[in-house]
Motif scaffolding. Structure first.
Motif, PDB file in Angstrom:
ATOM      1  N   GLY A 152       0.799  -1.212  -0.017  1.00 55.64           N
ATOM      2  CA  GLY A 152       0.028  -0.070   0.047  1.00 55.64           C
ATOM      3  C   GLY A 152       0.816   1.192   0.034  1.00 55.64           C
ATOM      4  N   GLU A 153       0.170   2.464   0.017  1.00 60.09           N
ATOM      5  CA  GLU A 153       0.885   3.743  -0.150  1.00 60.09           C
ATOM      6  C   GLU A 153       0.951   4.152   1.471  1.00 60.09           C
ATOM      7  N   THR A 154       1.957   3.423   2.123  1.00 65.08           N
ATOM      8  CA  THR A 154       2.055   3.624   3.520  1.00 65.08           C
ATOM      9  C   THR A 154       3.795   3.880   3.666  1.00 65.08           C
ATOM     10  N   ALA A 203      18.429   2.692  10.368  1.00 63.49           N
ATOM     11  CA  ALA A 203      19.102   3.763   9.517  1.00 63.49           C
ATOM     12  C   ALA A 203      18.396   4.200   8.416  1.00 63.49           C
ATOM     13  N   PHE A 204      17.337   3.832   7.778  1.00 59.53           N
ATOM     14  CA  PHE A 204      16.550   4.168   6.834  1.00 59.53           C
ATOM     15  C   PHE A 204      15.522   5.138   7.382  1.00 59.53           C
ATOM     16  N   TYR A 205      15.120   4.774   8.523  1.00 55.06           N
ATOM     17  CA  TYR A 205      14.134   5.694   8.970  1.00 55.06           C
ATOM     18  C   TYR A 205      14.991   6.962   9.649  1.00 55.06           C
ATOM     19  N   ASP A 254       2.227   7.923   1.732  1.00 52.85           N
ATOM     20  CA  ASP A 254       2.082   8.675   2.811  1.00 52.85           C
ATOM     21  C   ASP A 254       3.201   8.447   3.811  1.00 52.85           C
ATOM     22  N   VAL A 255       4.104   9.479   3.933  1.00 48.96           N
ATOM     23  CA  VAL A 255       5.177   9.508   4.736  1.00 48.96           C
ATOM     24  C   VAL A 255       5.073  10.210   5.894  1.00 48.96           C
ATOM     25  N   SER A 256       3.872  10.717   6.282  1.00 46.66           N
ATOM     26  CA  SER A 256       3.591  11.383   7.392  1.00 46.66           C
ATOM     27  C   SER A 256       4.128  10.822   8.904  1.00 46.66           C
ATOM     28  N   PHE A 257       4.345   9.350   8.710  1.00 45.17           N
ATOM     29  CA  PHE A 257       4.858   8.628   9.858  1.00 45.17           C
ATOM     30  C   PHE A 257       6.210   9.155  10.131  1.00 45.17           C
ATOM     31  N   VAL A 258       6.984   9.447   9.258  1.00 42.75           N
ATOM     32  CA  VAL A 258       8.361   9.990   9.317  1.00 42.75           C
ATOM     33  C   VAL A 258       8.421  11.411   9.968  1.00 42.75           C
TER      34      VAL A 258
END
Length: 222
Positions: free
Chosen positions: A67-69, A126-128, A203-207
């Motif tokens: 998905g787009e998450t 590391a990616f996050y 959707d990268v609002s999690f970052v």
């Protein structure tokens, strides 16, 4: 005047059945039940095709779709960079699933490259952390350019963060602020425009945007 006698044939419905030819007069005398296979214990020589004809696919190297998450975003980038192989090192020395350079890893507080390759959890952290750091650096550009179109590609937040992973936040700033005139491409010819297009719309609002984000190695799960 001679009457014409119609003929018809009973064709076999299964392998091994007998072919019969009758006149209409003889056919009227046939008891069809005598030729039925109902209730017979048939000995099939063909195995159950539902068990034998299962398709064989190599699924562990199929591009993931989640998905787009944020998870879908990072997995799509990981697949593009290394086909999601945590242990890979390319010819230019970039490491792991997300193909980090040693310099970037040092900025994130990672110095032991062997330990980095051996730890999927460390690579995910590391990616996050890198996305978090890039989001802080590019926060003004995200506000200014998201929704605009540059070189035929609509700018999105995930596209910006993906491009920053490829080229670094400084190159992305130059690209955006020059409206695409100052372009960047890596050793394989991959461009900022390519990454913005390919990884746009997640959707990268999690970052969370964090200045000088670093990996918290003490709290990593094994």
């Amino acid at each position: 005047m001679r009457k014409k006698i119609a003929k018809f044939s009973i064709l076999p419905l299964a392998a091994g059945s007998i072919f019969f030819s009758f006149s209409t007069k003889d056919a009227a005398k046939i008891n069809v039940d005598d030729y039925s296979t109902t209730h017979l214990d048939l000995d099939y020589t063909v195995q159950d095709f539902k068990e034998e004809m299962q398709p064989v696919y190599e699924l562990n190297r199929t591009a993931p779709f989640i998905g787009e998450t944020y998870v879908g975003f990072k997995e799509a980038i990981g697949f593009k960079e290394s086909r999601s192989d945590y242990r890979t090192i390319n010819e230019f020395g970039y490491l792991g699933k997300y193909q980090f350079g040693a310099g970037t890893l040092k900025l994130l507080g990672i110095y032991d490259l062997d330990a980095f390759l051996d730890s999927p959890a460390l690579q995910e952290a590391a990616f996050y952390a890198n996305a978090s750091r890039n989001k802080w650096i590019l926060q003004r550009d995200i506000k200014r350019f998201v929704g605009k179109t540059i070189n035929g590609v609509q700018v999105t937040e995930s596209g910006i963060l993906a491009a920053a992973h490829l080229a670094g936040p400084g190159s992305v700033k130059k690209y955006l602020r020059s409206w695409g005139a100052q372009a960047f491409s890596d050793a394989f010819g991959t461009t900022i425009r390519n990454y913005m297009k390919r990884f746009g719309g997640y959707d990268v609002s999690f970052v969370e945007a964090v200045k000088n984000a670093r990996v918290d190695k003490e709290n990593l799960k094994a």
